[in-house]
Design a protein around this motif. Structure first.
Motif, PDB file in Angstrom:
ATOM      1  N   PRO A 166       0.809  -1.225   0.000  1.00  0.00           N
ATOM      2  CA  PRO A 166       0.000   0.000   0.000  1.00  0.00           C
ATOM      3  C   PRO A 166       0.840   1.272   0.000  1.00  0.00           C
ATOM      4  CG  PRO A 166      -0.725  -1.495   1.735  1.00  0.00           C
ATOM      5  CD  PRO A 166       0.489  -2.092   1.122  1.00  0.00           C
ATOM      6  N   LEU A 167       2.002   1.249   0.642  1.00  0.00           N
ATOM      7  CA  LEU A 167       2.845   2.441   0.676  1.00  0.00           C
ATOM      8  C   LEU A 167       3.420   2.745  -0.703  1.00  0.00           C
ATOM      9  CD1 LEU A 167       4.630   1.960   4.103  1.00  0.00           C
ATOM     10  CD2 LEU A 167       2.650   3.392   3.560  1.00  0.00           C
ATOM     11  N   GLU A 168       3.730   1.710  -1.476  1.00  0.00           N
ATOM     12  CA  GLU A 168       4.197   1.922  -2.843  1.00  0.00           C
ATOM     13  C   GLU A 168       3.095   2.538  -3.699  1.00  0.00           C
ATOM     14  OE1 GLU A 168       5.746  -1.676  -4.523  1.00  0.00           O
ATOM     15  OE2 GLU A 168       7.321  -1.849  -2.998  1.00  0.00           O
ATOM     16  N   LEU A 169       1.875   2.076  -3.504  1.00  0.00           N
ATOM     17  CA  LEU A 169       0.748   2.634  -4.252  1.00  0.00           C
ATOM     18  C   LEU A 169       0.546   4.100  -3.879  1.00  0.00           C
ATOM     19  CD1 LEU A 169      -1.613   2.529  -6.187  1.00  0.00           C
ATOM     20  CD2 LEU A 169      -2.977   1.460  -4.378  1.00  0.00           C
ATOM     21  N   LEU A 170       0.605   4.414  -2.600  1.00  0.00           N
ATOM     22  CA  LEU A 170       0.461   5.807  -2.173  1.00  0.00           C
ATOM     23  C   LEU A 170       1.569   6.675  -2.770  1.00  0.00           C
ATOM     24  CD1 LEU A 170      -0.608   5.382   1.546  1.00  0.00           C
ATOM     25  CD2 LEU A 170      -2.020   6.223  -0.348  1.00  0.00           C
ATOM     26  N   ASP A 171       2.786   6.157  -2.820  1.00  0.00           N
ATOM     27  CA  ASP A 171       3.889   6.903  -3.437  1.00  0.00           C
ATOM     28  C   ASP A 171       3.620   7.143  -4.924  1.00  0.00           C
ATOM     29  OD1 ASP A 171       5.354   7.151  -1.097  1.00  0.00           O
ATOM     30  OD2 ASP A 171       6.668   5.455  -1.530  1.00  0.00           O
ATOM     31  N   ALA A 172       3.102   6.118  -5.597  1.00  0.00           N
ATOM     32  CA  ALA A 172       2.793   6.253  -7.022  1.00  0.00           C
ATOM     33  C   ALA A 172       1.677   7.274  -7.241  1.00  0.00           C
ATOM     34  CB  ALA A 172       2.402   4.897  -7.615  1.00  0.00           C
ATOM     35  N   MET A 173       0.683   7.270  -6.360  1.00  0.00           N
ATOM     36  CA  MET A 173      -0.407   8.240  -6.459  1.00  0.00           C
ATOM     37  C   MET A 173       0.121   9.657  -6.217  1.00  0.00           C
ATOM     38  SD  MET A 173      -3.375   5.944  -4.579  1.00  0.00           S
ATOM     39  CE  MET A 173      -4.475   7.319  -4.242  1.00  0.00           C
ATOM     40  N   ASP A 174       1.021   9.806  -5.253  1.00  0.00           N
ATOM     41  CA  ASP A 174       1.618  11.114  -4.993  1.00  0.00           C
ATOM     42  C   ASP A 174       2.429  11.573  -6.200  1.00  0.00           C
ATOM     43  OD1 ASP A 174       2.334  13.378  -3.177  1.00  0.00           O
ATOM     44  OD2 ASP A 174       4.344  12.520  -3.468  1.00  0.00           O
ATOM     45  N   SER A 175       3.097  10.649  -6.857  1.00  0.00           N
ATOM     46  CA  SER A 175       3.860  10.974  -8.058  1.00  0.00           C
ATOM     47  C   SER A 175       2.944  11.517  -9.155  1.00  0.00           C
ATOM     48  CB  SER A 175       4.608   9.734  -8.542  1.00  0.00           C
ATOM     49  OG  SER A 175       5.276   9.995  -9.732  1.00  0.00           O
ATOM     50  N   ILE A 176       1.763  10.962  -9.250  1.00  0.00           N
ATOM     51  CA  ILE A 176       0.786  11.464 -10.224  1.00  0.00           C
ATOM     52  C   ILE A 176       0.445  12.912  -9.906  1.00  0.00           C
ATOM     53  CG2 ILE A 176      -1.608  11.262 -11.022  1.00  0.00           C
ATOM     54  CD1 ILE A 176      -1.271   8.185 -10.680  1.00  0.00           C
ATOM     55  N   LEU A 177       0.193  13.198  -8.624  1.00  0.00           N
ATOM     56  CA  LEU A 177      -0.118  14.575  -8.242  1.00  0.00           C
ATOM     57  C   LEU A 177       1.055  15.504  -8.549  1.00  0.00           C
ATOM     58  CD1 LEU A 177      -2.039  14.189  -4.860  1.00  0.00           C
ATOM     59  CD2 LEU A 177      -2.957  14.949  -7.063  1.00  0.00           C
ATOM     60  N   ALA A 178       2.268  15.033  -8.329  1.00  0.00           N
ATOM     61  CA  ALA A 178       3.451  15.851  -8.629  1.00  0.00           C
ATOM     62  C   ALA A 178       3.501  16.174 -10.123  1.00  0.00           C
ATOM     63  CB  ALA A 178       4.713  15.124  -8.194  1.00  0.00           C
ATOM     64  N   ASP A 179       3.244  15.185 -10.960  1.00  0.00           N
ATOM     65  CA  ASP A 179       3.259  15.411 -12.404  1.00  0.00           C
ATOM     66  C   ASP A 179       2.127  16.338 -12.834  1.00  0.00           C
ATOM     67  OD1 ASP A 179       5.495  13.824 -12.587  1.00  0.00           O
ATOM     68  OD2 ASP A 179       4.437  12.086 -13.400  1.00  0.00           O
ATOM     69  N   MET A 180       0.980  16.214 -12.185  1.00  0.00           N
ATOM     70  CA  MET A 180      -0.123  17.127 -12.476  1.00  0.00           C
ATOM     71  C   MET A 180       0.268  18.556 -12.100  1.00  0.00           C
ATOM     72  SD  MET A 180      -3.484  14.996 -11.331  1.00  0.00           S
ATOM     73  CE  MET A 180      -4.151  13.683 -12.342  1.00  0.00           C
ATOM     74  N   GLY A 181       1.021  18.695 -11.015  1.00  0.00           N
ATOM     75  CA  GLY A 181       1.498  20.013 -10.611  1.00  0.00           C
ATOM     76  C   GLY A 181       2.413  20.627 -11.648  1.00  0.00           C
ATOM     77  N   GLU A 182       3.273  19.811 -12.229  1.00  0.00           N
ATOM     78  CA  GLU A 182       4.154  20.301 -13.294  1.00  0.00           C
ATOM     79  C   GLU A 182       3.338  20.729 -14.513  1.00  0.00           C
ATOM     80  OE1 GLU A 182       7.214  17.421 -14.168  1.00  0.00           O
ATOM     81  OE2 GLU A 182       7.778  17.279 -12.055  1.00  0.00           O
ATOM     82  N   ASP A 183       2.343  19.915 -14.870  1.00  0.00           N
ATOM     83  CA  ASP A 183       1.475  20.272 -15.997  1.00  0.00           C
ATOM     84  C   ASP A 183       0.744  21.580 -15.710  1.00  0.00           C
ATOM     85  OD1 ASP A 183       2.174  17.921 -17.338  1.00  0.00           O
ATOM     86  OD2 ASP A 183       0.407  16.839 -16.605  1.00  0.00           O
TER      87      ASP A 183
END
Length: 136
Positions: free
Chosen positions: A79-96
């Motif tokens: 679950p922690l890996e999934l949460l990290d991956a989800m946070d990575s999505i938010l980070a990329d959305m922030g860049e966009d």
């Protein structure tokens, strides 16, 4: 496709509302939900969590979820890996979002700050949940 009106958000509270949507995204990945369901949840999170428009939220979801097969099929046992991956999505959305040319600079700055607040809150919540699990 934000499904709740502002009165619902005010009544429930931002933190509880955002947490509920985040949990539904997490469960969606765990149970293999389809891209449309996940996309709606991500869009709801962006709209409620940052105050961005439905159109902008949908565009960010299209760029970072729909067009990225690796993100549609985020299946992690840990679950922690999934949460990290989800946070990575938010980070990329922030860049966009920071590079979005069709958003006024003042609005863009406000949305980027809102996304940073959202990510910070979600990270803190995850850390609190992890610490709570460790003390059990």
């Amino acid at each position: 496709m934000y499904e709740n009106d502002p009165a619902d958000l005010a009544e429930i509270g931002w933190e509880k509302f955002v947490t509920g949507i985040w949990e539904s995204i997490f469960v969606g990945y765990q149970t293999g939900r389809g891209v449309r369901t996940l996309g709606r949840r991500w869009s709801d999170l962006l709209q409620a969590g940052t105050g961005c428009s439905e159109e902008l939220a949908d565009e960010l979801v299209r760029l970072e979820i729909v067009q990225r097969e690796d993100r549609v099929t985020l299946r992690r046992r840990n679950p922690l890996e999934l949460l990290d991956a989800m946070d990575s999505i938010l980070a990329d959305m922030g860049e966009d979002l920071a590079e979005a040319e069709d958003v006024r600079p003042s609005e863009r700055a406000q949305l980027v700050a809102g996304l940073a607040r959202l990510r910070g809150f979600l990270r803190e919540s995850a850390a609190d949940a992890e610490a709570s699990q460790e003390t059990r």
